[in-house]
Design an enzyme around this catalytic site. Structure first.
Site, PDB file in Angstrom:
ATOM      1  N   GLU A  77       0.841  -1.198   0.000  1.00  0.00           N
ATOM      2  CA  GLU A  77       0.000   0.000   0.000  1.00  0.00           C
ATOM      3  C   GLU A  77       0.881   1.255   0.000  1.00  0.00           C
ATOM      4  O   GLU A  77       0.611   2.218  -0.733  1.00  0.00           O
ATOM      5  CB  GLU A  77      -0.920  -0.005   1.230  1.00  0.00           C
ATOM      6  CG  GLU A  77      -2.136  -0.901   1.089  1.00  0.00           C
ATOM      7  CD  GLU A  77      -1.798  -2.402   1.084  1.00  0.00           C
ATOM      8  OE1 GLU A  77      -0.695  -2.787   1.527  1.00  0.00           O
ATOM      9  OE2 GLU A  77      -2.640  -3.188   0.626  1.00  0.00           O
TER      10      GLU A  77
ATOM     11  N   ASP B 132       2.158  13.094 -15.064  1.00  0.00           N
ATOM     12  CA  ASP B 132       1.022  13.442 -15.919  1.00  0.00           C
ATOM     13  C   ASP B 132       0.816  14.954 -15.999  1.00  0.00           C
ATOM     14  O   ASP B 132       0.581  15.506 -17.077  1.00  0.00           O
ATOM     15  CB  ASP B 132      -0.249  12.781 -15.381  1.00  0.00           C
ATOM     16  CG  ASP B 132      -1.468  13.109 -16.239  1.00  0.00           C
ATOM     17  OD1 ASP B 132      -1.356  13.002 -17.465  1.00  0.00           O
ATOM     18  OD2 ASP B 132      -2.520  13.470 -15.679  1.00  0.00           O
TER      19      ASP B 132
END
Lengths: 164, 164, 164, 164, 164, 164
Positions: free
Chosen positions: F114, F128
């Protein structure tokens, strides 16, 4: 960051640490409504009684969405709801469909976001299924009704506003 | 099933056939608001200017949810949004945060459900981040503002209600 | 890797390149059934006519799952279904509930996996809702009935087995 | 609503309240099969031994789907599986691939839907990877084999049908 | 907001409007690696050749994640990949497993994020499957190798750094 | 299958049985970085201070992805994180943005995957949002820093490499 629990001291968003919170039974009820045209209201009422069950579909959508609340709300903890119910009341005079969602959990965090998400998605589903007839429908009065369990204790909307 | 498009002749829920619909540019704008306490209002305003950005987080949540509308609303078609924006206006006098979501697509179905879902999840996120301060917040006035493209043509809320 | 399209020359799993395939209308129908006890059969039939709508819930579940097929089946292409319908037939004598799912698309790949997934999840939902009454229920006869569009042409199950 | 647990007294779908159920170890095993052509059967067998591992891919898909059962089946409780395994048996004479899924949990609800979903999605994945060779494949005999833990006790399919 | 495309003039995050962009064939290749202990390296190599296929599992995970990139990266457009492949190279001397992902699309936006996400999740899966043996593994050198199609034209990493 | 825990004796992938593991507090911290151009570095730094908050968006993305790790990594157990935080450090001289993610749980399995997934998706989001300015950015040095709780005990990266 006085007041906020979802930011650290630098103002960065965090998922609050609930590791040490007690596992208790927690329950929350939220409600909201959608105001529709008379045509839509009658069609929904008719469909529920006979065929073309708008509210049945909205109920399923709301229950499924409540389970996925933690995927939608960035800082919500993932949790395993032990109960979700969604009910509707048709208010004839005002062409209003009221929706009520109750969520329950034995866990470390409250479930009010789950109850609210259930209401929101159920109402959105009603909108979707009736929008060909009426694009002027409006959702509103979406709020927490009641909340039990956890350190913050019992919240009841009516009492809350009497006190203020 | 007069009026409904999401049921077949037997009243069974269906995902409507849009295979033969034209691919056109479609755009929808929805809005809604959340009424909060003065304490919350000031904290959000302060956070946006400096640190602890509630609205920035709500914006991201709303955009991400708009993309997943078809997973949440049972009979919505999956579609590939080509634009999503979410804006907020802080209305000082009434302690109201207004949210506006615009979604766009070049495709076969309208995107009003996407715009509405963006608004709903953005408002839910504000609720989540401020609920430690105020559990009496209420979401409301969630409706479609405008819709362009597709066979049903141009819808503008103000005009719509003038006509009625 | 003679025969397989989902492996490259080295036997590695791939998502096949469909970039250059034509965009055509594609349609697929799959079916399957669940055999239940007389008690379950009557309860489902009764519920559908009056209240406690097992098949209505299973229909919604199947439609929603068909849209998410590409998330479940590793090498399926993501695609935007333009239609999904699910129908049920109650076969009285054999206590069988038959489910039929039709999916449609204007795109580059076939939709038979979507139709099959719709059937599977609808049947699983029936199982879930009735399992308190009967844990011996069995799902079977799940297959493609018909498939149209695309380079591989028209497939019809009955014809297919006549030829063999 | 005699018999049904997933409806309230009015016939409305609900996610059953399991808050007060005991946390016990629960385990379920489901199985099912897909009947394929000789060509497919040999290609799968060959691939498993060498390269182009259809069953390895189907196993991963089944395990991943079992974890997401509660997203697919509307009234299933979200739960955290503590074990999932999927096994295949190649039945040479009948060109049948049999799939068996076992799911385990320490929790408040049973895991039979998870085991069944694992089987279904594993079989669908085999279908997907072999469909270019054979579109007549059929999935069947999908049922619960065994279930342990929880108030409803031990269920074993063979015993169950001996009793009837 | 000089340079950024993902913010509007006020600095608010937006999903960029690509409605009017041309639909062209777009392709991107990304790569990255994970450095492991000799023990892990040998076990992975051995497993790939015989049984216990770490890379086969990582490949499936990477392909599935590439398809869901737009769910993970907030401002990515949803898109329908028409091809995804993932390849691995075992670099014996340095105990390095290199991963390469190619994604393809006929659409309005590039697919470099999809290729990068495929690499990241494939590497994470290798880590997960080998972590019982070695917790010191490190992922690195994750970058775009090549990108074709769209207004920004052809990008090739080697050329790019020669120019600088 | 010496060494591997994610395969059974036949080399088949399995989700390991953790049913009998103790519920203990578990915590993991992972880190990684992205090297960017001077232009990107300055724009990110500027945006964080004023408007156009790249790191704020990446933080939300990383937290949301950490919660969904078990959906992405095939053999990870689903689990309910009780805390996730993501921090960034801007390293001026090398134009490096370092990301650190801490995840916490009271449960049966560790949370290092995680923490690592949180880092990976946060870095991908930075990529991005900045890729229009620089396509040569590279992610690296992604590893586990520390891990506490569970049978395997305390792991600290610095100590680990001192011992070797």
């Amino acid at each position: 960051m006085s007041g906020f629990t979802h930011f650290d001291a630098q103002g960065n968003a965090i998922m609050v640490d609930v590791t040490d919170k007690n596992i208790t039974e927690r329950c929350a009820t939220a409600s909201g409504c959608i105001r529709v045209s008379r045509e839509v209201f009658d069609a929904v009422k008719d469909g529920t009684a006979k065929k073309g069950d708008v509210l049945g579909t909205a109920r399923i959508a709301g229950i499924m969405a409540a389970k996925r609340t933690w995927e939608l709300i960035p800082l919500c903890h993932p949790l395993m709801l032990t109960k979700v119910t969604i009910d509707f009341v048709m208010e004839e005079e005002t062409c209003t469909i009221r929706c009520c969602c109750t969520a329950k959990l034995s866990g470390r965090t409250g479930v009010e976001m789950e109850a609210l998400t259930g209401v929101n998605v159920a109402l959105l589903t009603i909108y979707d299924m009736c929008k060909a007839m009426d694009r002027g429908m409006e959702m509103g009065e979406i709020h927490l009704e009641e909340k039990m369990g956890g350190k913050s204790g019992h919240f009841q909307r009516t009492e809350y506003f009497e006190k203020i």
